[in-house]
Design a protein around this motif. Sequence first.
Motif, PDB file in Angstrom:
ATOM      1  N   TYR A   6      31.591  29.180  60.724  1.00 57.06           N
ATOM      2  CA  TYR A   6      32.392  27.964  60.906  1.00 57.06           C
ATOM      3  C   TYR A   6      31.811  27.143  62.048  1.00 57.06           C
ATOM      4  CZ  TYR A   6      36.642  25.323  62.217  1.00 57.06           C
ATOM      5  OH  TYR A   6      37.546  24.357  62.541  1.00 57.06           O
ATOM      6  N   LEU A  36      39.563  25.291  50.525  1.00 55.49           N
ATOM      7  CA  LEU A  36      40.080  26.640  50.780  1.00 55.49           C
ATOM      8  C   LEU A  36      40.584  27.283  49.490  1.00 55.49           C
ATOM      9  CD1 LEU A  36      41.808  26.193  54.261  1.00 55.49           C
ATOM     10  CD2 LEU A  36      39.542  27.102  53.738  1.00 55.49           C
ATOM     11  N   LYS A  40      39.095  30.722  48.025  1.00 56.06           N
ATOM     12  CA  LYS A  40      39.982  31.853  47.707  1.00 56.06           C
ATOM     13  C   LYS A  40      39.842  32.260  46.250  1.00 56.06           C
ATOM     14  CE  LYS A  40      43.477  30.609  51.106  1.00 56.06           C
ATOM     15  NZ  LYS A  40      44.885  30.764  51.503  1.00 56.06           N
ATOM     16  N   GLN A 104      53.645  18.657  52.258  1.00 56.36           N
ATOM     17  CA  GLN A 104      52.832  19.597  53.035  1.00 56.36           C
ATOM     18  C   GLN A 104      51.347  19.432  52.705  1.00 56.36           C
ATOM     19  OE1 GLN A 104      55.704  20.323  51.348  1.00 56.36           O
ATOM     20  NE2 GLN A 104      56.519  22.331  51.905  1.00 56.36           N
ATOM     21  N   ASN A 107      49.971  16.066  54.038  1.00 55.56           N
ATOM     22  CA  ASN A 107      49.748  16.019  55.491  1.00 55.56           C
ATOM     23  C   ASN A 107      48.381  16.553  55.878  1.00 55.56           C
ATOM     24  OD1 ASN A 107      51.948  14.759  56.700  1.00 55.56           O
ATOM     25  ND2 ASN A 107      53.208  16.608  56.606  1.00 55.56           N
ATOM     26  N   ARG A 108      47.731  17.301  54.990  1.00 54.60           N
ATOM     27  CA  ARG A 108      46.383  17.812  55.261  1.00 54.60           C
ATOM     28  C   ARG A 108      45.332  17.066  54.425  1.00 54.60           C
ATOM     29  NH1 ARG A 108      45.607  20.678  59.720  1.00 54.60           N
ATOM     30  NH2 ARG A 108      43.883  21.832  58.833  1.00 54.60           N
TER      31      ARG A 108
ATOM     32  N   THR B  23      43.313  32.736  57.380  1.00 56.99           N
ATOM     33  CA  THR B  23      44.221  31.585  57.428  1.00 56.99           C
ATOM     34  C   THR B  23      45.172  31.706  58.610  1.00 56.99           C
ATOM     35  OG1 THR B  23      45.849  32.671  56.040  1.00 56.99           O
ATOM     36  CG2 THR B  23      44.191  31.319  54.912  1.00 56.99           C
ATOM     37  N   THR B  50      55.514  27.230  54.713  1.00 59.04           N
ATOM     38  CA  THR B  50      55.621  25.960  55.444  1.00 59.04           C
ATOM     39  C   THR B  50      55.948  26.184  56.930  1.00 59.04           C
ATOM     40  OG1 THR B  50      56.383  24.857  53.435  1.00 59.04           O
ATOM     41  CG2 THR B  50      56.811  23.723  55.536  1.00 59.04           C
ATOM     42  N   MET B  53      53.220  21.833  62.170  1.00 63.45           N
ATOM     43  CA  MET B  53      52.027  21.863  63.019  1.00 63.45           C
ATOM     44  C   MET B  53      51.852  20.466  63.613  1.00 63.45           C
ATOM     45  SD  MET B  53      48.296  23.046  61.725  1.00 63.45           S
ATOM     46  CE  MET B  53      46.820  22.891  62.708  1.00 63.45           C
ATOM     47  N   LYS B  56      54.115  17.993  62.039  1.00 64.80           N
ATOM     48  CA  LYS B  56      54.091  17.730  60.598  1.00 64.80           C
ATOM     49  C   LYS B  56      54.171  19.014  59.785  1.00 64.80           C
ATOM     50  CE  LYS B  56      51.411  13.568  61.119  1.00 64.80           C
ATOM     51  NZ  LYS B  56      50.086  12.985  61.129  1.00 64.80           N
ATOM     52  N   PRO B  57      54.971  19.005  58.717  1.00 66.88           N
ATOM     53  CA  PRO B  57      55.034  20.198  57.870  1.00 66.88           C
ATOM     54  C   PRO B  57      53.736  20.373  57.083  1.00 66.88           C
ATOM     55  CG  PRO B  57      56.292  18.399  56.867  1.00 66.88           C
ATOM     56  CD  PRO B  57      55.842  17.912  58.222  1.00 66.88           C
ATOM     57  N   VAL B  58      53.209  21.578  57.113  1.00 67.78           N
ATOM     58  CA  VAL B  58      51.978  21.893  56.367  1.00 67.78           C
ATOM     59  C   VAL B  58      52.107  23.294  55.773  1.00 67.78           C
ATOM     60  CG1 VAL B  58      50.530  20.471  57.901  1.00 67.78           C
ATOM     61  CG2 VAL B  58      50.738  22.917  58.357  1.00 67.78           C
ATOM     62  N   ASN B  59      51.236  23.608  54.811  1.00 63.07           N
ATOM     63  CA  ASN B  59      51.163  24.952  54.244  1.00 63.07           C
ATOM     64  C   ASN B  59      50.234  25.783  55.131  1.00 63.07           C
ATOM     65  OD1 ASN B  59      50.956  23.114  51.287  1.00 63.07           O
ATOM     66  ND2 ASN B  59      52.644  24.487  51.680  1.00 63.07           N
ATOM     67  N   CYS B  61      49.018  28.520  54.602  1.00 70.12           N
ATOM     68  CA  CYS B  61      48.000  29.218  53.806  1.00 70.12           C
ATOM     69  C   CYS B  61      46.784  28.333  53.555  1.00 70.12           C
ATOM     70  CB  CYS B  61      48.575  29.701  52.479  1.00 70.12           C
ATOM     71  SG  CYS B  61      48.958  28.392  51.301  1.00 70.12           S
ATOM     72  N   LEU B  62      46.911  27.022  53.819  1.00 66.98           N
ATOM     73  CA  LEU B  62      45.779  26.111  53.602  1.00 66.98           C
ATOM     74  C   LEU B  62      45.235  25.580  54.929  1.00 66.98           C
ATOM     75  CD1 LEU B  62      46.736  24.111  50.374  1.00 66.98           C
ATOM     76  CD2 LEU B  62      45.285  26.131  50.626  1.00 66.98           C
ATOM     77  N   VAL B  63      45.466  26.329  56.015  1.00 68.91           N
ATOM     78  CA  VAL B  63      44.891  25.973  57.310  1.00 68.91           C
ATOM     79  C   VAL B  63      44.152  27.212  57.797  1.00 68.91           C
ATOM     80  CG1 VAL B  63      45.396  25.269  59.678  1.00 68.91           C
ATOM     81  CG2 VAL B  63      46.859  24.433  57.816  1.00 68.91           C
ATOM     82  N   LEU B  64      42.945  27.039  58.272  1.00 66.86           N
ATOM     83  CA  LEU B  64      42.255  28.176  58.892  1.00 66.86           C
ATOM     84  C   LEU B  64      42.820  28.349  60.302  1.00 66.86           C
ATOM     85  CD1 LEU B  64      38.558  27.315  57.911  1.00 66.86           C
ATOM     86  CD2 LEU B  64      40.030  29.096  56.899  1.00 66.86           C
ATOM     87  N   VAL B  66      41.234  29.083  62.889  1.00 65.27           N
ATOM     88  CA  VAL B  66      40.336  28.420  63.848  1.00 65.27           C
ATOM     89  C   VAL B  66      40.575  26.908  63.912  1.00 65.27           C
ATOM     90  CG1 VAL B  66      38.480  30.126  63.910  1.00 65.27           C
ATOM     91  CG2 VAL B  66      38.488  28.401  62.097  1.00 65.27           C
ATOM     92  N   GLU B  67      41.156  26.351  62.849  1.00 61.36           N
ATOM     93  CA  GLU B  67      41.476  24.918  62.876  1.00 61.36           C
ATOM     94  C   GLU B  67      42.697  24.631  63.749  1.00 61.36           C
ATOM     95  OE1 GLU B  67      40.679  22.770  58.790  1.00 61.36           O
ATOM     96  OE2 GLU B  67      41.706  24.636  58.367  1.00 61.36           O
ATOM     97  N   GLU B  69      43.226  25.633  66.806  1.00 61.84           N
ATOM     98  CA  GLU B  69      42.938  25.654  68.254  1.00 61.84           C
ATOM     99  C   GLU B  69      43.628  24.452  68.928  1.00 61.84           C
ATOM    100  OE1 GLU B  69      40.902  27.748  70.316  1.00 61.84           O
ATOM    101  OE2 GLU B  69      41.656  26.446  71.927  1.00 61.84           O
ATOM    102  N   MET B 111      60.889  22.820  55.995  1.00 58.92           N
ATOM    103  CA  MET B 111      60.669  21.520  55.350  1.00 58.92           C
ATOM    104  C   MET B 111      61.887  20.627  55.533  1.00 58.92           C
ATOM    105  SD  MET B 111      58.241  19.988  53.916  1.00 58.92           S
ATOM    106  CE  MET B 111      58.420  18.224  53.704  1.00 58.92           C
TER     107      MET B 111
END
Lengths: 286, 161
Positions: A6, A36, A40, A104, A107-108, B23, B50, B53, B56-59, B61-64, B66-67, B69, B111
Motif C-alpha cells: 500500500y 476492494l 475480495k 454509505q 460517501n466513499r 479492512t 455502518t 467516519m 459521515k456514515p460509511v461501510n 467493510c469497504l475501508v482499509l 490503513v486509510e 489513519e 445510519m
Amino acid sequence: MRRFDYYQPKSLEEASALMADLGSEASIIAGGTDLLVEIKEELRKPRHVVDIKKIPGLRDYSYDAETGLRFGALVTARDLEIWAPVIEHYPNLRTAVAALGSIQVRNRATVVGNVCRASPSADTIPPLIADGASLSVYNRGDERQIPIEDLFTGPGRTVLVPGDIVTGISVPPSRPQSGRAYIKHGRRKAMELATVGVAVSLERDGDTCTEIRIALGAVAPTPIRARNAEALLRGRAIDPAAFTAIADAAMAESTPISNVRASAAYRRDMVGVLTRRAIGQAMGGV
Amino acid sequence: MTRIVTMTVNGQEHELPSPANRTLLDVLRSEGGLTGTKKGCDVGDCGACTIIMDGKPVNACLVLAVEAEGADILTIEGLQHAPDRPHLLQEKFMEHGGAQCGFCTPGIVMMAKALLDETPAPSEDEIRFALAGNICRCTGYTKIIEAVQSAAEELNKARAQ
Ligand SMILES: Cc1cc2nc3c(=O)[nH]c(=O)nc-3n(C[C@@H](O)[C@@H](O)[C@H](O)COP(=O)(O)OP(=O)(O)OC[C@H]3O[C@@H](n4cnc5c(N)ncnc54)[C@H](O)[C@@H]3O)c2cc1C
Ligand code: FES
Ligand code: FES
C-alpha cells in the motif's frame, strides 16, 4: 483479502511516477467501493495499491455559469448529490449520483472512480457523455483532456495507460433553453445496478431542437451515444409525432446482452420507452 | 507490511496494528475488540458494518484500516451515554420492537443517527431513502421506521424546550 503493498503518494508527480514504475500489477484506490469488492471477490489481484487520497487539490469542486462544473478526482457521489448547483443545473447528474448505491457507498465512491471503472452500467457515465463532459488526465508532468465519450474501449477497459492519473472532470455550462434528464431503470428503487440507463441533453431555439445528445448505459459493451436517433431531431422542429422513429433508432443502435438482471429483448424495448420519456423530461426542463 | 494506525475511536485515541489488506471493520472487531459493528456481506450491500467516519456514515467493510489513519470514528459502542444509559435511538428501537435478531441493528442505528444529525425531522420517505443500504431480514422495516420517527419527535421536543 489477498495481500498487497500500500502506497500513499503525496503529490501527482509522485503518484504518476509510481504507477508508471509499478505497471500493470498496480491499482489506484480512490473510494475503493469497486476496487476492494473486486479484490475480495478475486476479480482483480493487484500486488500494489496506490491510494491517491493524500494528494492535495483533488477534493475541490466549483460551478460557474460561464465555464460550467468542474470537480476533482476525490469528489464523492454524495458531495455532488447534496450540492445546490448540481441540483439546480445538472438534474441528470443529480439523478445519477443520488441513485448510486446507498448513502454509505456514496460517501466513499468518487464520480471519477465510477467513470474509470468503465462499467457499461455505471450511472454517472450516460449523463456526463450527454453533457459533453471531459476528463483531465495527468501523466508525469503532461496534462491532457479526454472527452468521456472517447474513454471506453470495452467493459472495464479504457484508453488510460500506466502513469495516467485522472485529476477531475469538467462539464460544460447549461445554456439558456437547455434541458437534461437521466432515467435509471431497475427492478427496485435503490441498491440496484441499472438494467438500462438513458440520458438526454438538448438545446432548443423556439420550436427547433438545435442540439441533442442521447447516451445509453447497460445496453452495449460500453456506454454509447445513440447518434442516429439524435440526427432525427437535431436541427428540426420538435414534433412528438417523430418520437416513435427516434425511439426505434435508439433501439436499433443498442446491442444489449441477456443476464440475471434482464433479457436482451427487454433491454432493447426499454431503450425505446425510456428514450422517448427522457426526451420529454429534458424538454420539460427547457 | 503491518502499520500502526492511529485513530480516534469513540473519543479515545487507539493505536491498532493493521496489515495493508485488512479492512477497518476487521481491525475494529478483532484488534479493537469492538464487535458491535457487524459483518454481514463484507462487500457494501447490507449496511451491518455502518460506522460514522469523520462525521459521515460509511461501510467499514469497504475501508482499509490503513486509510483510517488520523480519522475520527464513531461505532455503536460510542453511542450510549453510559453502560446503563442507552442513546435515545437505542431506547426507541427497544420500545418499538425495531430489533428482532438484532444483527442489522447497530448499522441501522448508526445510519439513523447520521440521518437525524443532518435532517432532524425526516419524512417517512426520507427515512426509507437514508436506510436504503441497510438490510433487515426480520422486522419488515415498519417498526424500524416508527422507532426513528419517534426518536426524531422526542429530539425535536427536547430542542424546542
Ligand atoms: C454496494 C454497492 C452498490 C453500488 N451501486 C452502484 C450503482 O447503483 N451505480 C453505479 O454506477 N455504481 C454502483 N456501485 C459502484 C460505485 O460505487 C463505483 O463505481 C464507484 O463510483 C467507484 O469510485 P471509487 O472512488 O470507489 O473507485 P475505486 O474503487 O477506488 O476505483 C475504481 C476504479 O477506478 C480507478 N480509478 C479511481 N480513481 C482514479 C483516478 N483518479 N485516475 C485513474 N484511475 C482511477 C481505480 O484504479 C479502479 O480501477 C456500487 C458499489 C457498491 C459497493
Ligand atoms: S458488511 Fe459491510 S455492508 Fe455488509
Ligand atoms: S432484526 Fe434481524 S436482521 Fe434486522
